[in-house]
Design an enzyme around this catalytic site. Structure first.
Site, PDB file in Angstrom:
ATOM      1  N   GLU A  83       0.817  -1.220   0.000  1.00  0.00           N
ATOM      2  CA  GLU A  83       0.000   0.000   0.000  1.00  0.00           C
ATOM      3  C   GLU A  83       0.853   1.272   0.000  1.00  0.00           C
ATOM      4  OE1 GLU A  83      -2.669  -1.143   3.484  1.00  0.00           O
ATOM      5  OE2 GLU A  83      -4.108  -0.357   2.018  1.00  0.00           O
ATOM      6  N   TYR A 105     -16.059  26.249   1.499  1.00  0.00           N
ATOM      7  CA  TYR A 105     -15.865  24.804   1.297  1.00  0.00           C
ATOM      8  C   TYR A 105     -14.762  24.527   0.284  1.00  0.00           C
ATOM      9  CZ  TYR A 105     -19.470  26.110  -2.134  1.00  0.00           C
ATOM     10  OH  TYR A 105     -20.197  26.755  -3.093  1.00  0.00           O
ATOM     11  N   GLU A 133      -7.925   6.293  10.710  1.00  0.00           N
ATOM     12  CA  GLU A 133      -8.184   7.002  11.971  1.00  0.00           C
ATOM     13  C   GLU A 133      -7.306   8.250  12.080  1.00  0.00           C
ATOM     14  OE1 GLU A 133      -7.968   3.751  11.639  1.00  0.00           O
ATOM     15  OE2 GLU A 133      -9.298   2.702  13.043  1.00  0.00           O
ATOM     16  N   LYS A 183     -12.756   4.249   2.895  1.00  0.00           N
ATOM     17  CA  LYS A 183     -11.705   3.700   2.025  1.00  0.00           C
ATOM     18  C   LYS A 183     -12.351   2.621   1.146  1.00  0.00           C
ATOM     19  CE  LYS A 183      -6.951   1.893   2.400  1.00  0.00           C
ATOM     20  NZ  LYS A 183      -5.919   1.401   3.339  1.00  0.00           N
TER      21      LYS A 183
HETATM   22  N1  LIG Z   1      -9.356   0.383  11.838  1.00  0.00           N
HETATM   23  C1  LIG Z   1      -8.556   0.200  10.764  1.00  0.00           C
HETATM   24  N2  LIG Z   1      -8.313  -1.038  10.325  1.00  0.00           N
HETATM   25  C2  LIG Z   1      -7.522  -1.216   9.268  1.00  0.00           C
HETATM   26  C3  LIG Z   1      -6.933  -0.130   8.594  1.00  0.00           C
HETATM   27  C4  LIG Z   1      -7.200   1.165   9.084  1.00  0.00           C
HETATM   28  O1  LIG Z   1      -6.721   2.197   8.560  1.00  0.00           O
HETATM   29  N3  LIG Z   1      -8.005   1.304  10.174  1.00  0.00           N
HETATM   30  N4  LIG Z   1      -6.153  -0.353   7.496  1.00  0.00           N
HETATM   31  C5  LIG Z   1      -5.951  -1.567   7.017  1.00  0.00           C
HETATM   32  C6  LIG Z   1      -5.228  -1.761   5.762  1.00  0.00           C
HETATM   33  O2  LIG Z   1      -4.447  -0.668   5.385  1.00  0.00           O
HETATM   34  C7  LIG Z   1      -6.281  -2.162   4.709  1.00  0.00           C
HETATM   35  O3  LIG Z   1      -7.034  -1.005   4.318  1.00  0.00           O
HETATM   36  C8  LIG Z   1      -5.703  -2.819   3.505  1.00  0.00           C
HETATM   37  O4  LIG Z   1      -6.665  -3.588   2.851  1.00  0.00           O
HETATM   38  C9  LIG Z   1      -6.489  -2.772   7.670  1.00  0.00           C
HETATM   39  N5  LIG Z   1      -7.296  -2.484   8.815  1.00  0.00           N
END
Ligand SMILES: Nc1nc2c(c(=O)[nH]1)N=C([C@H](O)[C@@H](O)CO)CN2
Length: 117
Positions: A21, A53, A73, A98
């Site tokens: 990533e 905005y 987060e 996402k």
């Molecule tokens: N609470 C979260 N859980 C996960 C995150 C995140 O940003 N916050 N990110 C991932 C990985 O980057 C995922 O997006 C890849 O598929 C996994 N869990």
């Protein structure tokens, strides 16, 4: 409560916890509810009194694309801090989605509220 709203602000950035990533851009979709007294802007019909905005969107895009970030987060907290500190927004709800992050779900995301009215 009056608000200024932004929906589905698309930000392409390096986001994620995995090594793969960190080598590509992914799209985050941001929804914002920003508390703002819109009466002054409406009464004066003056941009000076409005929470712009467009300016907010440009600033947040610059902020979130500055450096790679691991967690959505973190993105949500960065956005809330920026809106409170730089734009004097007293209360904000930030939703960071996402899309396509995991199989079998259209999207995943987090929601935070910061500040008070
Ligand atoms: N609470 C979260 N859980 C996960 C995150 C995140 O940003 N916050 N990110 C991932 C990985 O980057 C995922 O997006 C890849 O598929 C996994 N869990």
């Amino acid at each position: 409560m009056d608000k200024v709203l932004i929906r589905q602000l698309a930000i392409e950035t390096i986001i994620g916890i995995y090594e793969w990533e960190k080598k590509l851009h992914q799209t985050l979709l941001i929804d914002l509810d920003m508390a703002w007294d819109n009466r002054l802007a409406a009464a004066s019909d003056s941009y000076e009194n409005a929470l712009c905005y467009e300016t907010v969107s440009n600033r947040l895009t610059a902020l979130i694309t500055e450096n790679p970030i691991e967690l959505i987060e973190t993105v949500a907290e960065m956005i809330a801090h920026c809106l409170q500190d730089e734009f004097n927004v007293p209360w904000v709800k930030v939703v960071v989605m996402k899309p396509g992050a995991i199989p079998h779900a259209v999207s995943v995301g987090v929601e935070i509220e910061r500040g008070s009215i």
